[in-house]
Write an enzyme that holds these catalytic residues in place. Structure first.
Site, PDB file in Angstrom:
ATOM      1  N   SER A 558      38.019  35.372  35.437  1.00 52.93           N
ATOM      2  CA  SER A 558      39.138  34.919  35.419  1.00 52.93           C
ATOM      3  C   SER A 558      39.522  34.240  36.661  1.00 52.93           C
ATOM      4  O   SER A 558      38.790  33.020  36.686  1.00 52.93           O
ATOM      5  CB  SER A 558      40.689  35.941  34.805  1.00 52.93           C
ATOM      6  OG  SER A 558      41.388  35.525  34.899  1.00 52.93           O
ATOM      7  N   ASP A 642      37.627  36.416  24.257  1.00 52.54           N
ATOM      8  CA  ASP A 642      38.226  36.027  24.816  1.00 52.54           C
ATOM      9  C   ASP A 642      39.204  35.190  24.331  1.00 52.54           C
ATOM     10  O   ASP A 642      39.079  33.717  24.676  1.00 52.54           O
ATOM     11  CB  ASP A 642      37.451  35.861  26.133  1.00 52.54           C
ATOM     12  CG  ASP A 642      38.469  35.726  26.960  1.00 52.54           C
ATOM     13  OD1 ASP A 642      40.037  35.805  27.243  1.00 52.54           O
ATOM     14  OD2 ASP A 642      38.226  35.949  28.958  1.00 52.54           O
ATOM     15  N   HIS A 677      37.980  39.299  26.704  1.00 49.06           N
ATOM     16  CA  HIS A 677      38.568  39.266  28.896  1.00 49.06           C
ATOM     17  C   HIS A 677      37.935  40.280  29.891  1.00 49.06           C
ATOM     18  O   HIS A 677      37.819  39.634  30.542  1.00 49.06           O
ATOM     19  CB  HIS A 677      40.384  38.880  28.875  1.00 49.06           C
ATOM     20  CG  HIS A 677      40.380  38.713  29.969  1.00 49.06           C
ATOM     21  ND1 HIS A 677      39.968  36.575  30.245  1.00 49.06           N
ATOM     22  CD2 HIS A 677      41.204  38.638  31.330  1.00 49.06           C
ATOM     23  CE1 HIS A 677      39.656  36.273  31.234  1.00 49.06           C
ATOM     24  NE2 HIS A 677      41.284  37.144  32.153  1.00 49.06           N
TER      25      HIS A 677
END
Length: 714
Positions: A558, A642, A677
């Site tokens: 991330s 995601d 994610h």
């Protein structure tokens, strides 16, 4: 982003013997042809090409075909790594032990999560008194492939009703299901199209929840900007749910919670991942007005508890490391706040149970816990099982027996019970895992970054490891959004260390380890500090012979994926392997997707000013790949569902890298289908992913075989 369930459970399966990593030059791969387009955007008079803008359309057949062709090349490459299956076998074996979460009380029942070993999702059990536990909710039955996960739950105060959320394919969009918790009967139609939401009961009558209007176009990438708080009354249609907050005042994130006694609705509203407004509404009075507690975004404030009409607040207003204050609900604004537990030099994370406040202080990234009464009187400092991270120390006002968890990089998470009155702590559950922590060590060092700032880093490895510069090492970092990387156990790290590898985690600026000042030192025009801190960590490991550039892999997810992307471009000579996961790679357009605009506190946006645009363009991974550079072996990982950091970031980065990279180091992208994610990813998919990541890393460090086959097979 702030809620990102950090992808920190990572590691690299490495070996302690030397296999020449220069015996054979790797063969240059033939990558799929990625078309380019003539898209140009003007930023303050500077025209920026965006040749792969078309990959942002996740609904197009072209993008779907591109994903398929990239995966074909990637998995063909990975399938030829000889020890890939052995890695998977070892991961499965070590993963296959019973894992139990801390018990919690709801109504007449005690609940706990358990995973038998390789179940894709944790199962929620419950028991009453001394009865045998039974399955209450099994997310493994939500879908055939295990990709539908439990996304949160909330019981009514008496424990008789339950609201639980599910996530399909890893998406941030949720569905809420309402249930009679006693009979397990579903009460009514599912609440749909919910995102970034809590679930808070108003007695047994209904729940407060938050969401956005469903966006036009792709719900996985279209911008979501105006959050609203709704109230759903049981027995009514969702389309008639009234808006409680957010219709007249536009806010990007809104959360509603209810105090334990049911008296107050607490509303937190924010524009970014840092700083919030705070409001309360008296639910005991019909048609009561919403009352302002904090009316700006300059600090973070929350309601910890209330005693009747007295509120206990946690805040970093005029206290960067946070403090606890009290105030009357009738006049709750900051000028009336009175300190209960003042700020200290260490960052505070408070919890409450049985009329006590538990202060979890972060001291150089490890936990220290103290117990206070509601007047701020110190009851005791709690003796912890060791140096590491604790979680828990929370419960209802009538609970005298509570639980907490403890772990660090070499000790699997154990559960302890705690008597709030006597202060007695006992081991409740220790996992039976095939990993002997006594054979490993973990210690903290402080190194100097480029500007002279001292940065802490915890390094973990097998006892007796010779520091000769030849130890394969994973350097993991994050450095953003006020998130702190504290010591925690990972099965994958255990596999790595048992084979002689080193695992290093620096606490970079941009995180929350030393409070708001530490966070602010790594945001916007200070973001380069984060990259410098990470580079300095690698240089420290190399200078002190833990590893060398030939045996160093860098990893982050991330915001940490951005960290890896920027670092590998700035210092390609520093590492052998780069592993950016679900990264924010296009810093000029991140704010145009889903809730990305909420990250502007940390990043700033290219629309803010010419100065900010130029700064972002100066490190944006997509825009800083140079022609003719031999970049490290790179495996980009992302998920096609995601909708937090949209996969287009990774798509465009991989396409640019494949087009411009010189040399034979592979630059591949592994795109997990029906995955998001990270949160809720099935165990089976996780094991496969890390077998691939570990295999890729070892292979590109030159290792031809695994040294400890008895351990791998055993």
């Amino acid at each position: 982003m702030k809620n990102f369930v950090l992808i920190a459970l990572i590691g690299v399966f490495v070996i302690s013997c030397k296999n020449s990593n220069s015996e054979k030059t790797p063969e240059k791969l033939n990558y799929p042809t990625t078309k380019t387009v003539d898209t140009i955007t003007d930023y303050f008079g500077t025209k920026v090409k965006d040749a792969y803008r078309w990959l942002e359309d996740d609904m197009s057949e072209e993008t779907k075909n591109w994903v398929s062709s990239q995966n074909e090349v990637t998995f063909n490459y990975l399938s030829k790594i000889p020890y890939r299956e052995e890695l998977k076998e070892r991961l499965e074996k070590l993963w296959n032990y019973e894992k139990i979460g801390s018990p919690f009380k709801e109504g007449d029942y005690t609940y706990f999560y358990k995973n038998d070993g390789l179940q894709n999702q944790y199962v929620l059990y419950r028991f009453k008194d001394k009865e045998e536990p039974t399955v209450f909710l099994d997310p493994n039955t939500f879908s055939k492939d295990g990709t539908t996960s439990l996304g949160g739950l909330s019981f009514s105060k008496d424990g008789k009703k339950l609201a639980y959320a599910i996530s399909e394919g890893g998406s941030d969009w949720r569905k809420i299901i309402l249930m009679d918790a006693v009979s397990k009967e579903i009460l009514e139609d599912t609440i749909i199209d919910v995102k970034f939401s809590g679930m808070a009961w108003n007695g047994n009558e209904g729940i407060f929840y938050s969401s956005y209007e469903k966006p036009k176009g792709s719900e996985l990438s279209a911008k979501t900007d105006q959050h609203r708080l709704f109230y759903h009354k049981l027995g009514t249609a969702q389309k008639n749910d009234p808006i409680i907050f957010g219709d007249k005042v536009k806010r990007r994130y809104i959360n509603g919670s209810v105090t334990e006694d049911g008296k107050y609705l607490v509303i937190s509203a924010s524009q970014s991942t840092s700083g919030n407004e705070l409001y309360i509404k008296d639910l005991s009075k019909e048609n009561s007005k919403i009352v302002t507690v904090v009316n700006n975004f300059e600090n973070d404030t929350f309601v910890l508890d209330n005693i009747g009409e007295t509120l206990l607040l946690g805040t970093n207003l005029n206290a960067p490391n946070k403090r606890i204050v009290k105030v009357e609900a009738s006049k709750p604004t900051p000028e009336n706040w009175v300190d209960v537990i003042p700020e200290t030099k260490n960052v505070l994370s408070p919890s409450k149970a049985n009329g006590f406040i538990f202060t979890n202080y972060m001291v150089d990234a490890v936990s220290q816990v103290k117990q206070y009464d509601y007047n701020g009187k110190l009851i005791r400092e709690i003796e912890l099982p060791g140096v590491g991270t604790v979680g828990g120390f929370s419960g209802k006002k009538d609970e005298k027996l509570i639980y907490y968890s403890f772990s660090n990089y070499i000790n699997p998470g154990s559960i302890y019970s705690f008597q709030t009155v006597s202060g007695t702590s006992e081991l409740y559950k220790k996992p039976a895992i095939d990993f002997n922590s006594d054979n490993y060590e973990s210690h903290q060092v402080f190194y100097t970054s480029k500007d002279g700032t001292k940065i802490p880093m915890i390094i973990s490895y097998k006892k007796g490891t010779v520091l000769n510069g030849k130890n394969p090492t994973i350097l993991y970092g994050y450095g953003g959004f006020n998130i702190s990387l504290t010591p925690s156990f990972s099965i994958t790290n255990a596999v790595w260390m048992e084979q002689g590898g080193i695992y290093a985690v620096p606490n970079l600026r941009g995180g929350g380890e030393y409070g708001k000042a530490w966070h602010n030192a790594g945001i916007k025009m200070q973001k380069q500090n984060v990259f410098d801190d990470f580079i300095a960590a690698a240089e420290y490991l190399i200078a002190n012979k833990y590893t060398s550039s030939d045996y160093l892999a860098v990893r982050g997810g991330s915001n940490g994926g951005l960290l890896v992307g920027a670092t590998m471009l700035q210092r390609p000579d520093l590492m052998k392997v780069a592993l950016p996961a679900v990264g924010v790679m296009d810093m000029l357009r991140y704010h145009t997707f889903t809730a990305g605009a909420g990250w502007a506190y940390d990043y700033g946006t290219a629309d803010d000013s010419k100065e900010m645009f130029e700064y972002l363009k100066g490190y944006s991974p997509v825009h800083n790949i140079k022609e003719g550079v031999n970049y490290p072996a790179t495996l980009v990982t992302t998920g096609d569902h995601d909708d937090r950091v949209v996969p287009a970031h990774s798509f465009k980065f991989a396409a640019e890298l494949q087009a411009k990279h010189t040399g034979n180091n592979p630059t591949l992208i592994r795109i997990e289908t029906n995955a998001g994610h990270g949160a809720g990813t099935p165990v089976s998919k996780t094991i496969e992913q890390y077998a691939d990541i570990f295999g890729f890393t070892l292979h590109n460090m030159g290792y031809k075989d695994l040294p400890n086959k008895t351990k791998v097979k055993g």
